[in-house]
Design a protein around this motif. Sequence first.
Motif, mmCIF file in Angstrom:
data_model
loop_
_atom_site.group_PDB
_atom_site.id
_atom_site.type_symbol
_atom_site.label_atom_id
_atom_site.label_comp_id
_atom_site.label_asym_id
_atom_site.label_seq_id
_atom_site.Cartn_x
_atom_site.Cartn_y
_atom_site.Cartn_z
ATOM 1 N N GLU A 1 0.861 -1.177 0.000
ATOM 2 C CA GLU A 1 0.000 0.000 0.000
ATOM 3 C C GLU A 1 0.896 1.225 0.000
ATOM 4 O OE1 GLU A 1 -3.800 0.155 2.284
ATOM 5 O OE2 GLU A 1 -2.534 1.368 3.611
ATOM 6 N N THR B 1 -3.366 3.725 -0.739
ATOM 7 C CA THR B 1 -4.003 3.177 -1.929
ATOM 8 C C THR B 1 -3.030 2.254 -2.669
ATOM 9 O OG1 THR B 1 -5.353 3.725 -3.869
ATOM 10 C CG2 THR B 1 -3.389 5.094 -3.480
ATOM 11 N N MET B 2 -3.470 1.726 -3.804
ATOM 12 C CA MET B 2 -2.605 0.825 -4.558
ATOM 13 C C MET B 2 -1.507 1.619 -5.267
ATOM 14 S SD MET B 2 -4.679 -0.315 -7.988
ATOM 15 C CE MET B 2 -6.340 0.324 -7.895
ATOM 16 N N ASN C 1 -2.134 0.084 -10.658
ATOM 17 C CA ASN C 1 -3.286 0.773 -11.239
ATOM 18 C C ASN C 1 -3.136 0.868 -12.755
ATOM 19 O OD1 ASN C 1 -5.796 2.189 -10.845
ATOM 20 N ND2 ASN C 1 -4.693 4.055 -11.367
ATOM 21 N N TRP D 1 -6.525 -0.936 2.541
ATOM 22 C CA TRP D 1 -7.085 0.099 1.666
ATOM 23 C C TRP D 1 -6.620 -0.119 0.232
ATOM 24 C CZ3 TRP D 1 -4.794 2.654 6.238
ATOM 25 C CH2 TRP D 1 -5.732 2.802 7.258
ATOM 26 N N ALA D 2 -5.346 -0.428 0.058
ATOM 27 C CA ALA D 2 -4.835 -0.714 -1.286
ATOM 28 C C ALA D 2 -5.521 -1.941 -1.866
ATOM 29 C CB ALA D 2 -3.321 -0.938 -1.243
ATOM 30 N N ASP E 1 -9.025 -1.018 -2.927
ATOM 31 C CA ASP E 1 -8.986 -0.234 -4.165
ATOM 32 C C ASP E 1 -8.654 -1.108 -5.367
ATOM 33 O OD1 ASP E 1 -9.604 2.052 -2.733
ATOM 34 O OD2 ASP E 1 -7.546 2.840 -2.740
ATOM 35 N N THR E 2 -7.725 -2.039 -5.181
ATOM 36 C CA THR E 2 -7.344 -2.937 -6.274
ATOM 37 C C THR E 2 -8.522 -3.812 -6.673
ATOM 38 O OG1 THR E 2 -5.046 -2.957 -5.506
ATOM 39 C CG2 THR E 2 -5.719 -4.734 -6.975
ATOM 40 N N ARG F 1 -11.728 -3.233 -6.207
ATOM 41 C CA ARG F 1 -12.760 -2.398 -6.832
ATOM 42 C C ARG F 1 -12.401 -2.076 -8.281
ATOM 43 N NH1 ARG F 1 -13.043 1.326 -3.310
ATOM 44 N NH2 ARG F 1 -11.522 2.701 -4.240
ATOM 45 N N SER F 2 -11.160 -1.677 -8.509
ATOM 46 C CA SER F 2 -10.718 -1.329 -9.858
ATOM 47 C C SER F 2 -10.785 -2.537 -10.789
ATOM 48 C CB SER F 2 -9.292 -0.768 -9.804
ATOM 49 O OG SER F 2 -8.868 -0.367 -11.077
#
Length: 185
Positions: free
Chosen positions: A83, A87-88, A93, A127-128, A131-132, A134-135
């Motif tokens: 992380e 975030t990632m 990303n 959190w990362a 986010d990963t 979700r993306s």
Amino acid sequence: MTDTTTTRVAVLVGSLRADSLNRKLAEILRDEAPEGVTLDIVEGLDQVPFYNEDIDGENAPAAAAALRERVAAADRVLAVTPEYNGTMPAVLNNAIDWISRPYGAGAVVGKPFGVIGATPTPYGGKWAHGDTARSAGIAGAVVVEDVTVSQPAVDVDPTTDPEVRAKLLGALSTLVEFTPAVTAA
């Protein structure tokens, strides 16, 4: 007659550092993968330019085309990531951006996708990892929530601790064994 079925898992490592903890975890999983499972750690993410629709298409940069080919050839995708600033990492990303296109038909569409990793924080990179996931889901992957492992590396060395290694190998097995639900048209 022997069963020669192999499940191929493309592994995207979110850290470019040669001595990265998450790279080490990816290598451990590759080396200790169950029989019939091959982990392909996708190298060269540092060579993939930032996604730009102007350079995408039939003549996409070679590094981006190679990334897409490796993911397209896999049965599953596993992100192993730290992380950065909650975030990632940008490199992960960017990889997801490239494998998500063309929209609706990218290399990751329909593939079971899992996220694991470790960070030297009490939260382990959650959190990362969120986010990963979700993306990747927005990109069309089938995110397998039961695979997510956000491992704190504060009081334990994830590369040597038997419980942590068992948890990570268990997550890999869950990803490999996952069968997406078939929906009626």
